[in-house]
Motif scaffolding. Structure first.
Motif, short mmCIF file in Angstrom:
data_model
loop_
_atom_site.label_atom_id
_atom_site.label_comp_id
_atom_site.label_asym_id
_atom_site.label_seq_id
_atom_site.Cartn_x
_atom_site.Cartn_y
_atom_site.Cartn_z
N THR A 1 0.88 -1.16 0.00
CA THR A 1 0.00 0.00 0.00
C THR A 1 0.92 1.22 0.00
O THR A 1 1.61 1.46 0.99
CB THR A 1 -0.91 0.03 1.25
OG1 THR A 1 -1.76 -1.12 1.24
CG2 THR A 1 -1.74 1.30 1.28
N PRO A 2 0.96 1.98 -1.09
CA PRO A 2 1.99 3.03 -1.18
C PRO A 2 1.87 4.14 -0.15
O PRO A 2 2.88 4.54 0.44
CB PRO A 2 1.80 3.58 -2.61
CG PRO A 2 1.21 2.43 -3.36
CD PRO A 2 0.28 1.78 -2.38
N ILE A 3 0.66 4.66 0.08
CA ILE A 3 0.52 5.82 0.95
C ILE A 3 -0.42 5.52 2.10
O ILE A 3 -1.54 5.04 1.91
CB ILE A 3 -0.01 7.04 0.16
CG1 ILE A 3 0.99 7.45 -0.91
CG2 ILE A 3 -0.29 8.22 1.10
CD1 ILE A 3 0.51 8.56 -1.81
N VAL B 1 -3.48 5.66 -2.87
CA VAL B 1 -4.21 6.02 -1.65
C VAL B 1 -5.39 5.05 -1.56
O VAL B 1 -6.27 5.06 -2.42
CB VAL B 1 -4.74 7.47 -1.72
CG1 VAL B 1 -5.52 7.81 -0.45
CG2 VAL B 1 -3.60 8.46 -1.93
N PRO B 2 -5.42 4.16 -0.58
CA PRO B 2 -6.44 3.12 -0.54
C PRO B 2 -7.85 3.69 -0.40
O PRO B 2 -8.06 4.72 0.23
CB PRO B 2 -6.05 2.29 0.69
CG PRO B 2 -5.20 3.20 1.51
CD PRO B 2 -4.49 4.09 0.56
N THR B 3 -8.81 3.01 -1.00
CA THR B 3 -10.20 3.49 -0.99
C THR B 3 -10.78 3.57 0.40
O THR B 3 -11.67 4.39 0.66
CB THR B 3 -11.08 2.58 -1.86
OG1 THR B 3 -10.96 1.23 -1.37
CG2 THR B 3 -10.64 2.62 -3.31
N GLU B 4 -10.29 2.76 1.33
CA GLU B 4 -10.83 2.76 2.69
C GLU B 4 -10.21 3.83 3.58
O GLU B 4 -10.53 3.93 4.77
CB GLU B 4 -10.64 1.39 3.34
CG GLU B 4 -9.20 0.99 3.63
CD GLU B 4 -8.52 0.28 2.47
OE1 GLU B 4 -7.48 -0.35 2.69
OE2 GLU B 4 -9.06 0.36 1.33
N ALA B 5 -9.34 4.66 3.02
CA ALA B 5 -8.59 5.63 3.84
C ALA B 5 -9.51 6.57 4.60
O ALA B 5 -9.21 6.94 5.75
CB ALA B 5 -7.64 6.43 2.95
N LEU B 6 -10.62 6.98 4.01
CA LEU B 6 -11.50 7.94 4.68
C LEU B 6 -12.06 7.41 6.00
O LEU B 6 -12.41 8.18 6.87
CB LEU B 6 -12.65 8.35 3.75
CG LEU B 6 -12.27 9.28 2.60
CD1 LEU B 6 -13.48 9.52 1.70
CD2 LEU B 6 -11.72 10.60 3.12
#
Length: 422
Positions: A183-185, A243-248
């Protein structure tokens, strides 16, 4: 306990007297309450690093040296200092000292002018934080913002042998990390969303135009022409899965722990993370590099804020005692170093032992020209954007992460500036 009322009209005299004061306050107080002590309440930022226990231990030596003063630590809870202070001011229940909230033109009338105190006027970034030439706060050091912490194992597995020094090189590194299964970021919701975006944008935006804050505030420049390409770049990162979709849905403590545990490759975060890493058990092997700018920017800007600013509300009935406390917190060598260590901050003349990661940060500080420091968010002192910018940028960044097209986000920010700047 009693609360002794200090005469604000005598501040000029008190400033001179307290600046050189070497005797303990309260020795001749004479009482008035059951124990004769004066309470000084201090509203503080409470985080995984800055716990209530830390704050109470920090002020304990001050209380011992000033037996007539009792410092009461106020935890603002989930709403935070920025939201709690206006509510407390409106209710007539303001604290005597406020920590972590830099003065703004709107807040300045509610604060004591500290211009008569040498420890305030000669402190870190003091002049940069002045408003109309007046000093309303004193801080402990400098807090770097434009940083990228990275997992050294991830970089090795992705075949990255040199740290990125431009955004173009960072794009290549992100692609390599993703291809290697990382996961890059690492980012998250809340304020973290726009923090990562600013780490991407400000080194180039302000590095290209040092007067960006002033030109945006006056309406001479637009968001789309100065910031738009970086919104588009961040949108590309989101679309590529960097930036993973679950980040929020990830909260700050969880994001921090995920990176420490080695679950992600790059963590855009401020220098306080070094304090967290130093206290962690068996963290991943972590390094740090300054957030890069686009190719051609000779002096990338480095986001840097005052570390732990302290101010005194003018409504305090114990201004003299509050000033003694702030002087201690910002000049006592042990107190300053304890605060620097816990949040990974820096100050000339206050050295402390640190980890290998801390040594890398000290090297970045040594290599950063003083003139390249820039505010982040709404800014500070005379370098400010219209009030509400940080919240709007965060809202729009979260929309971008949720799938809103970059053009729509850029247009919304242009509309916001059109309504608030000038």
């Amino acid at each position: 306990m009693i609360r002794k009322r200090a005469a604000l009209a005598a501040m000029g005299v008190a400033a001179v007297a307290l600046a050189g004061c070497s005797t303990a306050a309260g020795d001749d107080d004479g009482g008035g309450g059951e124990d004769g002590k004066v309470e000084v309440s201090m509203l503080v930022n409470v985080t995984p690093n800055l716990t209530e226990e830390f704050w109470n231990e920090l002020v304990a030596p001050f209380e011992e040296a000033n037996p007539g003063i009792d410092v009461i630590i106020q935890n603002p809870g989930a709403e935070g200092v920025a939201a709690a202070l206006p509510r407390l001011l409106a209710a007539g229940d303001a604290p005597d000292v406020v920590q972590s909230l830099p003065p703004t033109p709107e807040l300045a009338p509610e604060l004591v002018d500290l211009s008569g105190y040498d420890w305030a006027t000669e402190g870190p970034l003091a002049e940069q934080y002045t408003i109309d030439g007046k000093y309303y706060m004193a801080g402990i050091g400098v807090q770097l913002q434009s940083l990228m912490f990275y997992n050294k194992t991830a970089f090795e597995e992705a075949g990255i042998t040199e740290l990125p020094t431009t955004l173009e090189e960072l794009d290549e590194a992100l692609a390599a990390l993703s291809a290697a299964g990382w996961t890059p970021i690492q980012t998250g919701g809340d304020w973290m969303s726009s923090h990562a975006l600013q780490a991407l944008a400000l080194p180039s935006v302000v590095g290209t135009d040092p007067d960006w804050y002033a030109r945006m505030s006056s309406g001479e420049a637009t968001f789309s022409e100065t910031y738009g390409t970086f919104i588009e770049r961040y949108a590309d990162w989101v679309a590529a899965g960097y930036v993973p979709t679950e980040a929020l849905g990830i909260q700050y403590p969880d994001a921090e722990q995920a990176f420490l545990a080695g679950e992600s490759a790059i963590y855009p975060m401020g220098s306080w993370f070094a304090g967290t890493e130093a206290a962690a058990e068996n963290p991943a092997e972590i390094g740090v590099f300054r957030a890069p700018a686009i190719e051609g920017v000779s002096e990338p800007a480095m986001g840097a804020n005052i570390a732990s600013p302290y101010s005194i509300p003018s409504s305090s009935p114990v201004v003299d005692e509050a000033a003694l406390l702030v002087e201690f917190l910002t000049t006592d060598e042990t107190a300053v170093i304890d605060q620097l260590i816990v949040d990974g901050n820096f100050r000339d003349g206050y050295a402390y032992e640190t980890t290998a990661l801390g040594d890398e940060l000290f090297q970045i500080v040594a290599e950063t020209p003083a003139g390249s420091y820039t505010p982040t968010g709404e800014g500070y002192g005379e370098r400010r954007l219209p009030a509400g910018y940080s919240e709007e940028l965060n809202t729009q960044t979260q929309a971008l992460m949720g799938g809103t097209p970059a053009a729509d986000v850029i247009g919304a920010m242009d509309d916001w500036f059109a309504a608030n700047a000038g």
